[in-house]
Design an enzyme around this catalytic site. Structure first.
Site, PDB file in Angstrom:
ATOM      1  N   GLY A   7       0.849  -1.191   0.000  1.00  0.00           N
ATOM      2  CA  GLY A   7       0.000   0.000   0.000  1.00  0.00           C
ATOM      3  C   GLY A   7       0.884   1.240   0.000  1.00  0.00           C
ATOM      4  O   GLY A   7       2.026   1.205  -0.475  1.00  0.00           O
ATOM      5  N   ARG A   8       0.373   2.302   0.593  1.00  0.00           N
ATOM      6  CA  ARG A   8       1.049   3.597   0.541  1.00  0.00           C
ATOM      7  C   ARG A   8       2.485   3.522   1.078  1.00  0.00           C
ATOM      8  O   ARG A   8       3.436   3.919   0.414  1.00  0.00           O
ATOM      9  CB  ARG A   8       0.220   4.596   1.359  1.00  0.00           C
ATOM     10  CG  ARG A   8       0.339   6.005   0.944  1.00  0.00           C
ATOM     11  CD  ARG A   8      -0.468   6.915   1.858  1.00  0.00           C
ATOM     12  NE  ARG A   8      -1.890   6.861   1.651  1.00  0.00           N
ATOM     13  CZ  ARG A   8      -2.792   6.385   2.529  1.00  0.00           C
ATOM     14  NH1 ARG A   8      -2.407   5.921   3.695  1.00  0.00           N
ATOM     15  NH2 ARG A   8      -4.067   6.387   2.253  1.00  0.00           N
ATOM     16  N   ARG A  50       2.373  -2.674  12.787  1.00  0.00           N
ATOM     17  CA  ARG A  50       1.847  -2.818  14.143  1.00  0.00           C
ATOM     18  C   ARG A  50       2.421  -4.116  14.710  1.00  0.00           C
ATOM     19  O   ARG A  50       2.534  -5.122  13.991  1.00  0.00           O
ATOM     20  CB  ARG A  50       0.320  -2.895  14.128  1.00  0.00           C
ATOM     21  CG  ARG A  50      -0.372  -1.542  13.944  1.00  0.00           C
ATOM     22  CD  ARG A  50      -0.198  -0.616  15.153  1.00  0.00           C
ATOM     23  NE  ARG A  50      -0.890   0.650  14.990  1.00  0.00           N
ATOM     24  CZ  ARG A  50      -0.341   1.775  14.536  1.00  0.00           C
ATOM     25  NH1 ARG A  50       0.934   1.801  14.182  1.00  0.00           N
ATOM     26  NH2 ARG A  50      -1.053   2.886  14.454  1.00  0.00           N
ATOM     27  N   GLU A 106       2.890  -3.435  23.265  1.00  0.00           N
ATOM     28  CA  GLU A 106       3.517  -2.145  23.555  1.00  0.00           C
ATOM     29  C   GLU A 106       2.955  -1.480  24.804  1.00  0.00           C
ATOM     30  O   GLU A 106       1.728  -1.446  24.941  1.00  0.00           O
ATOM     31  CB  GLU A 106       3.235  -1.206  22.368  1.00  0.00           C
ATOM     32  CG  GLU A 106       4.419  -0.974  21.499  1.00  0.00           C
ATOM     33  CD  GLU A 106       4.066  -0.182  20.266  1.00  0.00           C
ATOM     34  OE1 GLU A 106       4.141  -0.748  19.182  1.00  0.00           O
ATOM     35  OE2 GLU A 106       3.709   1.008  20.418  1.00  0.00           O
ATOM     36  N   HIS A 129       8.823   2.677  18.900  1.00  0.00           N
ATOM     37  CA  HIS A 129       7.708   3.149  18.055  1.00  0.00           C
ATOM     38  C   HIS A 129       7.880   4.634  17.683  1.00  0.00           C
ATOM     39  O   HIS A 129       7.066   5.476  18.064  1.00  0.00           O
ATOM     40  CB  HIS A 129       6.352   2.906  18.743  1.00  0.00           C
ATOM     41  CG  HIS A 129       5.190   2.916  17.775  1.00  0.00           C
ATOM     42  ND1 HIS A 129       3.998   2.295  18.029  1.00  0.00           N
ATOM     43  CD2 HIS A 129       5.042   3.500  16.543  1.00  0.00           C
ATOM     44  CE1 HIS A 129       3.170   2.484  16.999  1.00  0.00           C
ATOM     45  NE2 HIS A 129       3.792   3.212  16.084  1.00  0.00           N
TER      46      HIS A 129
END
Ligand code: DGY
Length: 327
Positions: A155-156, A237, A266, A284
């Protein structure tokens, strides 16, 4: 004048936009995630909430926020929000796509280089005064130029990351439900199934959103398909990878290493991960450049302002809650 709550300090230009539009804005003054009870209390009576990926926006929060018109998420990922529950409550949800694509793809490259060329291990070694001179076997890593790059999720961000490989003359494989004509045209990339990608790639980089279908997409079985000389990179993620299985693979060196920006639970890490020096594990921070975080803040604020002004928020995720003329 609307009553807006911002769940944590974000770059000031976003907050200033809300204030300049004449709204009453309260910002959580503490640089920490609100407890769920605090969040439930704080969303009461608000017209809009600017929230973060660390806030769990579930049905109970929607209920507490009765009357709220929008949750403007300060992130492109929105797995922290129960969008159907918001839709049922008539609350719009927005995210911040596009503005963090380059920063995240850049970070994936930083992780790839750091782990393959053992930068973090080497830096620690030097700082500890253990560098006694050049050595022919000192910190041997893996080649990057000319190797095979596997993109899971084109994707992007996956596409941007792959396009940045141009200078390194890599063979590019990708797996995605949709073909990516840009990657095929620009890089001669080949769409393959996950198994082929995992078996043939020297670097596997994960760029899928977290959804029920992508939870533990990379587990024990998938890790076992990777070459022992291959590296795994994750800036998407944490739960997309079975972190326990990954720690085992890193400990047994059934893969060469991993560059991770995100973690399954997390901020907790699975036992053993911090002792794996074949892993690079920043906290992150893929989108954490001043410019990018500022754009995320103004984009999240812009979405909220658009809705409050009766316009279609540019990054609406559930247009069905909007009046018919704005859908
Ligand atoms: C996002 O926007 O989803 C990122 O994880 C935040 O850095």
């Amino acid at each position: 004048m609307a009553n807006i709550y911002v769940t944590r300090l974000i770059p000031q230009p976003g907050i200033d936009m809300l204030i300049a539009a004449g709204h009453q804005v309260e910002v959580n003054p503490d640089d920490r995630v609100l407890t769920q009870d605090e969040l439930l209390a704080k969303v009461k009576g608000r017209d809009a909430v600017l929230c973060l990926l660390t806030d769990t926006i579930d049905a109970a929060v929607c209920e507490a926020a009765a009357g709220c018109k929008i949750f403007g998420n300060y992130a492109v990922g929105f797995n922290n929000i129960d969008v159907p529950a918001c839709t049922r409550a008539g609350i719009a949800v927005t995210n911040t796509p596009g503005v963090l694509t380059d920063a995240t793809a850049d970070m994936a490259w930083a992780l790839l280089f750091s782990v393959a060329r053992r930068i973090v291990e080497g830096d620690k070694y030097t700082r500890e005064g253990r560098f006694k001179g050049w050595g022919p076997l000192l910190f041997l890593g893996g080649d990057i130029t000319g190797r095979t790059l596997g993109i899971i999720g084109a994707g992007r961000i996956g596409e941007n990351f792959a396009l940045k490989s141009k200078g390194f003359k890599m063979k590019v494989l990708y797996s995605d439900v949709n073909p990516n004509p840009t990657l095929e045209k620009e890089l001669g990339a080949t769409k393959v199934d996950m198994e082929t990608l995992l078996k043939e790639s020297d670097f596997v980089s994960v760029h899928v959103p977290l959804m029920p279908e992508t939870r533990h997409l990379i587990g024990r079985k998938e890790l076992a398909m990777m070459k022992p000389t291959a590296y795994l990179i994750n800036t998407s993620r944490g739960p997309v990878i079975d972190e326990e299985a990954l720690v085992e693979a890193l400990q047994k060196k059934t893969i060469a290493g991993a560059g991770l920006d995100v973690y399954e639970d997390e901020p907790a890490l699975k036992p053993g991960l911090t002792e794996c020096w074949n892993a690079v594990i920043p906290p992150h921070i893929a989108s954490a450049t001043l410019e990018t975080r500022t754009k995320m803040a103004t984009m999240a604020a812009g979405n909220i302002l658009a809705l409050l002004e009766g316009k279609r928020p540019p990054n609406i995720l559930n247009p069905e809650v909007l009046p018919a003329n704005l859908r």
